[in-house]
Design an enzyme around this catalytic site. Structure first.
Site, PDB file in Angstrom:
ATOM      1  N   SER A 197       0.949  -1.336  -0.094  1.00  0.00           N
ATOM      2  CA  SER A 197      -0.009   0.109  -0.102  1.00  0.00           C
ATOM      3  C   SER A 197       0.794   1.270   0.047  1.00  0.00           C
ATOM      4  O   SER A 197       1.616   1.711   1.027  1.00  0.00           O
ATOM      5  CB  SER A 197      -1.067   0.216   1.311  1.00  0.00           C
ATOM      6  OG  SER A 197      -1.414   1.274   1.308  1.00  0.00           O
TER       7      SER A 197
ATOM      8  N   MET B 122     -12.042  -5.171   4.962  1.00  0.00           N
ATOM      9  CA  MET B 122     -11.187  -4.515   5.791  1.00  0.00           C
ATOM     10  C   MET B 122     -10.989  -4.935   7.072  1.00  0.00           C
ATOM     11  O   MET B 122     -11.886  -5.394   7.683  1.00  0.00           O
ATOM     12  CB  MET B 122     -12.099  -3.214   5.900  1.00  0.00           C
ATOM     13  CG  MET B 122     -11.967  -2.242   4.753  1.00  0.00           C
ATOM     14  SD  MET B 122     -10.445  -1.922   3.970  1.00  0.00           S
ATOM     15  CE  MET B 122      -9.566  -1.012   5.243  1.00  0.00           C
TER      16      MET B 122
ATOM     17  N   MET C 122      -8.542   8.861  -0.710  1.00  0.00           N
ATOM     18  CA  MET C 122      -9.424   9.095   0.391  1.00  0.00           C
ATOM     19  C   MET C 122      -9.940  10.468   0.289  1.00  0.00           C
ATOM     20  O   MET C 122      -9.131  11.402  -0.032  1.00  0.00           O
ATOM     21  CB  MET C 122      -8.861   9.250   1.917  1.00  0.00           C
ATOM     22  CG  MET C 122      -8.079   7.806   2.218  1.00  0.00           C
ATOM     23  SD  MET C 122      -6.962   7.722   3.582  1.00  0.00           S
ATOM     24  CE  MET C 122      -6.673   6.061   3.711  1.00  0.00           C
TER      25      MET C 122
ATOM     26  N   ASP D 207      -7.088  -6.052   3.960  1.00  0.00           N
ATOM     27  CA  ASP D 207      -6.324  -4.726   3.910  1.00  0.00           C
ATOM     28  C   ASP D 207      -6.323  -4.012   5.447  1.00  0.00           C
ATOM     29  O   ASP D 207      -7.365  -3.748   6.090  1.00  0.00           O
ATOM     30  CB  ASP D 207      -7.136  -3.568   3.169  1.00  0.00           C
ATOM     31  CG  ASP D 207      -6.379  -2.511   2.962  1.00  0.00           C
ATOM     32  OD1 ASP D 207      -5.329  -2.101   3.701  1.00  0.00           O
ATOM     33  OD2 ASP D 207      -6.879  -1.516   2.228  1.00  0.00           O
TER      34      ASP D 207
ATOM     35  N   ASP E 110      -4.387   3.970  -2.223  1.00  0.00           N
ATOM     36  CA  ASP E 110      -5.601   4.250  -1.137  1.00  0.00           C
ATOM     37  C   ASP E 110      -5.945   5.855  -1.458  1.00  0.00           C
ATOM     38  O   ASP E 110      -5.320   6.620  -1.006  1.00  0.00           O
ATOM     39  CB  ASP E 110      -5.117   4.275   0.333  1.00  0.00           C
ATOM     40  CG  ASP E 110      -5.211   2.789   0.793  1.00  0.00           C
ATOM     41  OD1 ASP E 110      -5.980   2.178   0.546  1.00  0.00           O
ATOM     42  OD2 ASP E 110      -3.998   2.279   0.957  1.00  0.00           O
TER      43      ASP E 110
ATOM     44  N   MET F 208     -11.773   5.226  -1.221  1.00  0.00           N
ATOM     45  CA  MET F 208     -12.525   5.410   0.224  1.00  0.00           C
ATOM     46  C   MET F 208     -12.981   6.646   0.148  1.00  0.00           C
ATOM     47  O   MET F 208     -12.640   7.820   0.578  1.00  0.00           O
ATOM     48  CB  MET F 208     -11.588   5.404   1.156  1.00  0.00           C
ATOM     49  CG  MET F 208     -11.059   3.949   1.770  1.00  0.00           C
ATOM     50  SD  MET F 208      -9.510   3.777   2.517  1.00  0.00           S
ATOM     51  CE  MET F 208      -8.551   3.752   1.304  1.00  0.00           C
TER      52      MET F 208
ATOM     53  N   HIS G  49      -1.297  -1.136  -4.306  1.00  0.00           N
ATOM     54  CA  HIS G  49      -2.467  -0.804  -3.667  1.00  0.00           C
ATOM     55  C   HIS G  49      -2.387   0.803  -3.493  1.00  0.00           C
ATOM     56  O   HIS G  49      -1.640   1.073  -2.813  1.00  0.00           O
ATOM     57  CB  HIS G  49      -2.685  -1.536  -2.446  1.00  0.00           C
ATOM     58  CG  HIS G  49      -3.997  -1.538  -1.719  1.00  0.00           C
ATOM     59  ND1 HIS G  49      -5.296  -2.049  -2.124  1.00  0.00           N
ATOM     60  CD2 HIS G  49      -4.434  -0.624  -0.755  1.00  0.00           C
ATOM     61  CE1 HIS G  49      -6.208  -1.797  -1.243  1.00  0.00           C
ATOM     62  NE2 HIS G  49      -5.603  -0.781  -0.623  1.00  0.00           N
TER      63      HIS G  49
ATOM     64  N   HIS H 268      -8.111   1.529  -4.237  1.00  0.00           N
ATOM     65  CA  HIS H 268      -8.989   1.502  -3.254  1.00  0.00           C
ATOM     66  C   HIS H 268      -9.880   2.854  -3.029  1.00  0.00           C
ATOM     67  O   HIS H 268      -9.131   3.585  -2.385  1.00  0.00           O
ATOM     68  CB  HIS H 268      -8.366   0.717  -1.985  1.00  0.00           C
ATOM     69  CG  HIS H 268      -9.016   0.854  -0.747  1.00  0.00           C
ATOM     70  ND1 HIS H 268      -8.620   0.317   0.604  1.00  0.00           N
ATOM     71  CD2 HIS H 268     -10.485   0.781  -0.593  1.00  0.00           C
ATOM     72  CE1 HIS H 268      -9.558   0.472   1.251  1.00  0.00           C
ATOM     73  NE2 HIS H 268     -10.702   0.565   0.830  1.00  0.00           N
TER      74      HIS H 268
END
Ligand code: DX5
Ligand code: ZN
Length: 212
Positions: A12, A140, A41, A174, A39, A72, A37, A70
């Protein structure tokens, strides 16, 4: 007995050194990671803001890793077309979209693999009727928003339950993954392991090996 699937390691980027991202991703690719990965956000679905399309698209040119994004982000549909330009797998949170099936169809319409993420308290039931259209379920194992949190052990049962329902689907985990928790999640049936702070805190080679 359910056959264990080959383990894929997905470092990540969130916990990498942001001042040298190109070097960081080149290094993990060289050491046997297959996915990266990413992330994203929005400071709304989760209480943190990370990075977005400009950062990821500039990394795309420097890597052959599978870009595993991913999101979010609340109501992420508006981002899908843009992210499809540089992503291989797009994962959305079941909790973040009012019309999950529509979001899944939208991702598929761009020829991308579909992931659906579930927060620790979200039951598997919410994806029961969508499973045939999902390539990967992201369980998660911490509450999303930050790297470096502690693995939630109750999630092992959730992974086992999902693997029992579907032998073939990719199950990604994750949050809080290290050599010890990796062993437990693999036994439970997970096959895609995201790891952030564990890998990027040093000795990448040894760390990646220890997760396989
Ligand atoms: C958390 C993110 C994770 C995070 C994992 O919300 O989705 O991908 O980077 O970090 P570690 O492995 O440190 O728990
Ligand atoms: Zn993540």
């Amino acid at each position: 007995m359910i056959k264990e699937k080959r383990t894929i390691i997905a470092p990540s980027l969130l916990t990498a050194d942001f001042s040298k991202l190109k070097e960081e991703i080149t290094e993990v690719e060289k050491l046997g990671a297959e996915y990266l990965h990413l992330d994203v956000m929005d400071g709304n679905f989760v209480p943190n803001i990370s990075f977005g399309a400009p950062v990821i698209s500039s990394l795309r040119k420097h890597s052959n890793l599978v870009f595993d994004v991913h999101l979010m982000v609340n109501e992420p549909d508006y981002l899908i077309e843009g992210f499809a330009q540089f992503s291989d797998i797009i994962t959305v949170h079941a909790e973040a979209t009012k019309h999950l099936n529509r979001t899944i169809q939208l991702i598929k319409s761009f020829g991308k693999k579909v992931g659906v993420a579930l927060n620790p308290s979200t039951p598997l039931d919410v994806i029961k009727y969508d499973l045939d259209n999902i390539d990967m379920v992201l369980i998660m194992t911490v509450n999303p928003g930050f790297g470096g949190q502690k693995f939630i052990p109750e999630m092992l049962q959730k992974i086992k339950d999902l693997r029992k329902i579907n032998e073939n689907i990719d199950i990604e985990v994750d949050g809080g993954i290290n050599a010890e928790t990796a062993k437990l999640v693999k036994e439970a049936g997970a096959n895609v392991l995201v790891a952030g702070s564990y890998i990027f805190s040093g000795n990448y080679k040894e760390k990646i090996e220890s997760l396989k």
